[in-house]
Scaffold this motif. Structure first.
Motif, mmCIF file in Angstrom:
data_model
loop_
_atom_site.group_PDB
_atom_site.id
_atom_site.type_symbol
_atom_site.label_atom_id
_atom_site.label_comp_id
_atom_site.label_asym_id
_atom_site.label_seq_id
_atom_site.Cartn_x
_atom_site.Cartn_y
_atom_site.Cartn_z
ATOM 1 N N ASP A 185 0.834 -1.207 0.000
ATOM 2 C CA ASP A 185 0.000 0.000 0.000
ATOM 3 C C ASP A 185 0.868 1.257 0.000
ATOM 4 O OD1 ASP A 185 -2.254 -1.647 0.107
ATOM 5 O OD2 ASP A 185 -2.231 -1.670 2.291
ATOM 6 N N ILE A 186 1.849 1.277 -0.877
ATOM 7 C CA ILE A 186 2.790 2.403 -0.942
ATOM 8 C C ILE A 186 2.114 3.580 -1.636
ATOM 9 C CG2 ILE A 186 5.029 3.151 -1.828
ATOM 10 C CD1 ILE A 186 5.824 0.101 -1.683
ATOM 11 N N SER A 187 2.177 4.744 -0.996
ATOM 12 C CA SER A 187 1.475 5.930 -1.501
ATOM 13 C C SER A 187 2.406 7.141 -1.488
ATOM 14 C CB SER A 187 0.245 6.235 -0.635
ATOM 15 O OG SER A 187 -0.655 5.139 -0.621
ATOM 16 N N TYR A 188 2.068 8.108 -2.332
ATOM 17 C CA TYR A 188 2.846 9.345 -2.439
ATOM 18 C C TYR A 188 1.920 10.545 -2.278
ATOM 19 C CZ TYR A 188 4.768 13.375 -4.901
ATOM 20 O OH TYR A 188 5.129 14.649 -5.242
ATOM 21 N N PHE A 189 2.403 11.549 -1.543
ATOM 22 C CA PHE A 189 1.651 12.779 -1.309
ATOM 23 C C PHE A 189 2.561 13.979 -1.526
ATOM 24 C CE2 PHE A 189 0.235 9.373 1.426
ATOM 25 C CZ PHE A 189 -1.147 9.357 1.276
ATOM 26 N N ASP A 190 2.070 14.956 -2.276
ATOM 27 C CA ASP A 190 2.793 16.219 -2.434
ATOM 28 C C ASP A 190 2.125 17.253 -1.532
ATOM 29 O OD1 ASP A 190 3.970 18.619 -3.183
ATOM 30 O OD2 ASP A 190 3.979 18.137 -5.322
ATOM 31 N N ARG A 191 2.793 17.631 -0.463
ATOM 32 C CA ARG A 191 2.262 18.617 0.490
ATOM 33 C C ARG A 191 3.111 19.887 0.488
ATOM 34 N NH1 ARG A 191 -1.650 16.970 4.140
ATOM 35 N NH2 ARG A 191 -2.818 15.277 3.196
ATOM 36 N N ASP A 197 10.097 25.554 0.844
ATOM 37 C CA ASP A 197 10.704 24.274 0.485
ATOM 38 C C ASP A 197 9.616 23.267 0.131
ATOM 39 O OD1 ASP A 197 13.373 25.037 0.970
ATOM 40 O OD2 ASP A 197 13.153 24.653 3.118
ATOM 41 N N PRO A 198 9.852 22.427 -0.884
ATOM 42 C CA PRO A 198 8.862 21.403 -1.234
ATOM 43 C C PRO A 198 8.771 20.341 -0.140
ATOM 44 C CG PRO A 198 10.878 21.078 -2.486
ATOM 45 C CD PRO A 198 11.032 22.380 -1.762
#
Length: 209
Positions: A185-191, A197-198
């Motif tokens: 259940d690998i997930s990516y989030f751009d916050r 800074d990113p």
């Protein structure tokens, strides 16, 4: 056990400064390594993601952990490289000095934590698969690994691969670390906040067999 042919080449994890890490981290650095707006977004993500009364391990910890003060937790263990920094981190309930590049196995019993955090430090691991396999061992069933990244790093101590690929490929690389370590259940989030800074976050879950 992973087939060695599927693992990243060892040359990816060489560094400009190959001296023992304990020398580099011997002096405390009481500095914020990402912008305040980025820290706030990371704290908000922790607030949204981490259940109250959880047991948490802050991996590669420092004098701050970015956990929101209003989040009530059962325990927050810290593992890092500098005793002065760790002892100044008031959110930690316990801490230890431990060099993951010298010994990737974590000094905790199995099924100890609900969450393991690694904030803006994954680029310094020379054996990331081994470390994350150990993380998986100390996580409880359904426990979650949360890896936060930005674009800042110590250039002499960050591994070679991180300094030679794009931000998008860094995210893919870390997702592959988790996959090769057995997480699901690998997930990516751009916050990433505006004009700061990113903040890129990758999570993986320790699902039972």
């Amino acid at each position: 056990m992973n087939d060695e042919s599927t693992l990243p080449p060892k040359t990816w994890f060489s560094r400009i400064d190959e001296n023992p890490d304990e020398l580099f981290y011997s002096s405390p650095r009481f500095a914020e390594h990402i912008d305040k707006a980025t820290i706030a977004n990371l704290s908000d993500f922790y607030q949204e993601t981490i259940a109250k009364d959880s047991d948490v391990l802050d991996l590669m910890s420092s004098w701050i952990s970015h956990l929101p003060p209003k989040l009530v937790l059962s325990s927050v263990s810290g593992l890092g490289m500098n005793e002065q920094e760790l002892s100044a981190n008031q959110i930690l309930t316990d801490w230890c000095v431990h060099d993951l590049n010298n010994e990737p196995n974590l000094p905790y019993t199995t099924c100890s934590f609900d969450y393991v955090l690694c904030a803006v430090s994954i680029q310094y691991l020379t054996s990331p698969i081994e470390v994350l396999q150990s993380v998986k061992t100390v996580l409880k069933d359904q426990g979650k690994m949360i890896i936060a990244m930005s674009h800042r790093l110590f250039p002499t101590k960050a591994v070679n691969v991180f300094q030679n690929i794009s931000p998008e490929d860094r995210i893919r690389l870390v997702m592959s670390y988790l996959e090769l370590s057995g997480f699901e259940d690998i997930s990516y989030f751009d916050r990433s906040p505006d004009n700061a800074d990113p903040l890129w976050i990758v999570t993986g879950q320790n699902n039972p067999l």
